[in-house]
Design a protein around this motif. Structure first.
Motif, PDB file in Angstrom:
ATOM      1  N   SER A   5      96.179  58.889  27.608  1.00  0.00           N
ATOM      2  CA  SER A   5      95.540  58.799  28.887  1.00  0.00           C
ATOM      3  C   SER A   5      95.353  60.145  29.633  1.00  0.00           C
ATOM      4  O   SER A   5      95.601  60.256  30.690  1.00  0.00           O
ATOM      5  CB  SER A   5      96.539  57.915  29.858  1.00  0.00           C
ATOM      6  OG  SER A   5      96.661  56.745  29.217  1.00  0.00           O
TER       7      SER A   5
ATOM      8  N   TYR B   4     103.134  42.130  20.449  1.00  0.00           N
ATOM      9  CA  TYR B   4     102.551  41.872  21.851  1.00  0.00           C
ATOM     10  C   TYR B   4     101.949  40.529  21.804  1.00  0.00           C
ATOM     11  O   TYR B   4     101.428  40.185  20.804  1.00  0.00           O
ATOM     12  CB  TYR B   4     101.738  43.011  22.243  1.00  0.00           C
ATOM     13  CG  TYR B   4     102.482  44.271  22.336  1.00  0.00           C
ATOM     14  CD1 TYR B   4     103.310  44.383  23.675  1.00  0.00           C
ATOM     15  CD2 TYR B   4     102.404  45.471  21.461  1.00  0.00           C
ATOM     16  CE1 TYR B   4     104.348  45.686  23.968  1.00  0.00           C
ATOM     17  CE2 TYR B   4     103.461  46.342  21.772  1.00  0.00           C
ATOM     18  CZ  TYR B   4     104.191  46.703  22.735  1.00  0.00           C
ATOM     19  OH  TYR B   4     104.850  47.693  23.255  1.00  0.00           O
TER      20      TYR B   4
ATOM     21  N   SER C 135      97.289  39.094  24.862  1.00  0.00           N
ATOM     22  CA  SER C 135      96.832  39.969  26.004  1.00  0.00           C
ATOM     23  C   SER C 135      96.878  41.295  25.914  1.00  0.00           C
ATOM     24  O   SER C 135      96.470  42.155  26.488  1.00  0.00           O
ATOM     25  CB  SER C 135      97.266  39.579  27.343  1.00  0.00           C
ATOM     26  OG  SER C 135      97.222  38.108  27.491  1.00  0.00           O
TER      27      SER C 135
ATOM     28  N   HIS D 112      98.658  46.185  27.368  1.00  0.00           N
ATOM     29  CA  HIS D 112      98.474  46.225  28.827  1.00  0.00           C
ATOM     30  C   HIS D 112      98.936  45.150  29.649  1.00  0.00           C
ATOM     31  O   HIS D 112      99.240  45.267  30.793  1.00  0.00           O
ATOM     32  CB  HIS D 112      97.002  46.303  29.173  1.00  0.00           C
ATOM     33  CG  HIS D 112      96.391  47.685  28.423  1.00  0.00           C
ATOM     34  ND1 HIS D 112      96.517  48.924  28.632  1.00  0.00           N
ATOM     35  CD2 HIS D 112      95.629  47.624  27.466  1.00  0.00           C
ATOM     36  CE1 HIS D 112      95.802  49.507  27.785  1.00  0.00           C
ATOM     37  NE2 HIS D 112      95.323  48.946  27.052  1.00  0.00           N
ATOM     38  N   ALA D 113      99.337  43.936  29.073  1.00  0.00           N
ATOM     39  CA  ALA D 113      99.814  42.930  29.787  1.00  0.00           C
ATOM     40  C   ALA D 113     101.338  42.758  29.729  1.00  0.00           C
ATOM     41  O   ALA D 113     102.036  42.041  30.139  1.00  0.00           O
ATOM     42  CB  ALA D 113      99.380  41.606  29.255  1.00  0.00           C
TER      43      ALA D 113
ATOM     44  N   THR E 173     107.391  48.133  29.453  1.00  0.00           N
ATOM     45  CA  THR E 173     107.134  49.708  29.934  1.00  0.00           C
ATOM     46  C   THR E 173     107.679  50.711  29.170  1.00  0.00           C
ATOM     47  O   THR E 173     109.018  50.392  28.674  1.00  0.00           O
ATOM     48  CB  THR E 173     106.816  49.626  31.113  1.00  0.00           C
ATOM     49  OG1 THR E 173     108.061  49.781  31.941  1.00  0.00           O
ATOM     50  CG2 THR E 173     105.742  48.855  31.907  1.00  0.00           C
TER      51      THR E 173
END
Length: 177
Positions: A14, A138, A141, A144-145, A149
């Protein structure tokens, strides 16, 4: 000579923690004892001959990266054999390759870590701890869902870790062979 991978956590993600791989290879060649250094993709995978003392090598690489790039990041070592064992223990047969990640941990996780993380799972997610590797599948989704974190994982595990998707993990096994 056996080969290893030194895994950097959260570099070139990012737009943060920029560590150019070409410059990293140059610096590692001149400032460490690592031999036959190469990198794989820009997310911080250093392939090298297995160092005699992995913990010392990881500490030195961390120091060099902090000094050269201003990025303080855990560095976690896995040998080819350790990667092969991790991949053989992959617990989510039939999992979607891009949704399954191996989180390579720096040490043993805290007691109760899995229980704390299970409370945070969203429907469709699964976790499995295999040795010093936390496998995460995961939901459809995607990452990101998730509620898993970096902060949640760090707090629950009590130890640094860095994740690679299943495709990258397979490639690291190949590159360290």
């Amino acid at each position: 000579m056996s080969r290893s991978v030194l895994l950097l956590r959260a570099v070139n993600v990012s737009g943060r923690n920029s560590v150019p791989m070409a410059r990293l290879r140059e610096v590692l060649a001149s400032e460490t004892d690592l031999q036959n250094v190469s990198t794989y993709i820009a997310s911080g995978n250093i392939i090298c001959d297995s160092p005699r003392d992995a913990a010392s090598a990881c500490a030195r690489v961390r120091e060099v990266i902090a000094a050269e790039f201003g990025v303080d990041t855990p560095v976690i070592a896995r040998t080819h054999d350790e990667l092969t064992v991790a991949l053989a223990a992959y617990p989510f047969v039939g999992g979607v390759e891009k949704l399954v990640h191996a989180m390579f941990l720096e040490g043993e996780p805290a007691d109760g870590a899995l229980d704390a993380l299970h409370e945070r799972l969203v429907p469709g997610e699964e976790l499995a701890l295999v040795g010093r590797d936390l496998w995460i599948s995961y939901s459809d989704s995607g990452v990101h869902a998730t509620k898993l974190t970096k902060a949640v994982l760090d707090r629950a595990l009590g130890v640094a870790g860095t994740a690679r998707n299943l495709r990258t993990t397979r490639k690291l096994v190949e590159l360290t062979a």
